[in-house]
Design a protein around this motif. Structure first.
Motif, PDB file in Angstrom:
ATOM      1  N   THR A  96      35.732  11.165  36.415  1.00 15.60           N
ATOM      2  CA  THR A  96      34.640  12.233  36.905  1.00 15.60           C
ATOM      3  C   THR A  96      36.043  13.411  37.418  1.00 15.60           C
ATOM      4  O   THR A  96      35.646  14.414  37.291  1.00 15.60           O
ATOM      5  CB  THR A  96      34.264  11.971  38.374  1.00 15.60           C
ATOM      6  N   GLU A 102      28.542  16.955  33.223  1.00 12.42           N
ATOM      7  CA  GLU A 102      27.617  15.957  32.848  1.00 12.42           C
ATOM      8  C   GLU A 102      26.953  16.113  31.339  1.00 12.42           C
ATOM      9  O   GLU A 102      26.621  15.326  30.785  1.00 12.42           O
ATOM     10  CB  GLU A 102      26.138  15.872  33.913  1.00 12.42           C
ATOM     11  N   VAL A 119      34.678   6.748  38.330  1.00 16.29           N
ATOM     12  CA  VAL A 119      34.386   7.634  39.717  1.00 16.29           C
ATOM     13  C   VAL A 119      35.635   7.600  40.523  1.00 16.29           C
ATOM     14  O   VAL A 119      35.989   6.406  41.015  1.00 16.29           O
ATOM     15  CB  VAL A 119      33.288   7.092  40.238  1.00 16.29           C
ATOM     16  N   ALA A 128      35.800  15.394  41.475  1.00 18.18           N
ATOM     17  CA  ALA A 128      34.952  15.764  40.284  1.00 18.18           C
ATOM     18  C   ALA A 128      35.142  17.142  39.818  1.00 18.18           C
ATOM     19  O   ALA A 128      35.169  18.110  40.483  1.00 18.18           O
ATOM     20  CB  ALA A 128      33.429  15.625  40.720  1.00 18.18           C
ATOM     21  N   TRP A 133      28.649  17.124  41.028  1.00 22.35           N
ATOM     22  CA  TRP A 133      29.054  15.891  41.381  1.00 22.35           C
ATOM     23  C   TRP A 133      29.775  16.055  42.669  1.00 22.35           C
ATOM     24  O   TRP A 133      30.092  15.038  43.507  1.00 22.35           O
ATOM     25  CB  TRP A 133      29.846  15.039  40.378  1.00 22.35           C
ATOM     26  N   ILE A 141      26.600   9.260  42.014  1.00 22.30           N
ATOM     27  CA  ILE A 141      27.254   9.472  40.894  1.00 22.30           C
ATOM     28  C   ILE A 141      27.188   8.347  39.884  1.00 22.30           C
ATOM     29  O   ILE A 141      26.804   8.720  38.851  1.00 22.30           O
ATOM     30  CB  ILE A 141      28.674   9.917  41.377  1.00 22.30           C
TER      31      ILE A 141
END
Length: 223
Positions: A96, A102, A119, A128, A133, A141
């Motif tokens: 991330t 995305e 993450v 992120a 996010w 997430i």
């Protein structure tokens, strides 16, 4: 961890070259062989890819010839994730902290299912690159990642202790791995969370390993 053809280990001021007892840098392929003989999978962190967006594809390809590897080289886009998979890695790990959006995750998933998403969590919260996010809880997430199709999620807490209740929530949704500050001594904490496993640094494993490298030159990717 690898950087500029060298194996790196955590140091007080950041990653430092892994060295044998005689002070010589450990050979990257010797280390890969040593570890792959002891573990069914290696998680390779390519610092050149993460920090400079220039992954060491030749070295990654050589390591992947002899081992089942997940490769975290900080891909920003779907195309970069596929470049990592072309080396022969079992999975490309998209963090991330570096993945641009995305939408890039969706594009990568459309090209290959051999992906995992990390993450990354620090004191300020989830790190992120995707604005949507930012500020969202880890389980949310993870759920968004899995809605795209990627099941394998790595939860990496850095600069802070692992939030095991959060890990449990993520694991309820699918295969979950714990990275970041995780230590082997914390293995007993994994079972109650339902996590699939964890990723730990191998510095202690390498102590006492001899080196065939007499000088300071990094090895060539070709064996």
């Amino acid at each position: 961890m690898i950087a500029k053809g060298r194996v790196m280990v955590p140091g007080e001021d950041g990653p430092e070259i892994a060295r044998a007892s005689n002070g010589a840098p450990l050979d990257i392929f010797d280390v890969a062989d040593f570890l792959s003989a002891r573990y069914p999978r290696l998680y390779v962190v390519d610092l050149d890819g993460i920090e400079d967006n220039r992954p060491q594809l030749d070295f990654l390809q050589e390591i992947a010839r002899e081992a089942d590897v997940w490769i975290d080289a900080g891909p920003r886009t779907a195309d970069q994730a596929i470049d990592i998979l072309i080396t022969g890695g079992r999975r490309a790990v998209l963090s991330t902290a570096y993945l641009r959006s995305e939408d890039e995750l969706r594009k990568a998933w459309a090209l290959s299912p051999d992906l995992a998403v990390e993450v990354e969590v620090r004191d300020s919260g989830v790190v992120a690159a995707e604005p949507a996010w930012t500020g969202r809880p880890v389980p949310e997430i993870a759920a968004a990642v899995r809605a795209v199709g990627v099941e394998q999620v790595v939860v990496s807490y850095r600069e802070r202790d692992t939030d095991w209740s959060s890990v449990r929530s993520v694991a309820d949704g699918g295969p979950t791995w714990v990275g970041g500050t995780f230590e082997r001594s914390q293995a007993s904490a994994l079972g109650p969370t339902g996590a699939a496993g964890a990723i730990f640094h191998v510095r202690d494993e390498l102590e006492g390993l001899s080196s065939n490298a007499p000088g300071s030159e990094a090895p060539s990717p070709g064996r």
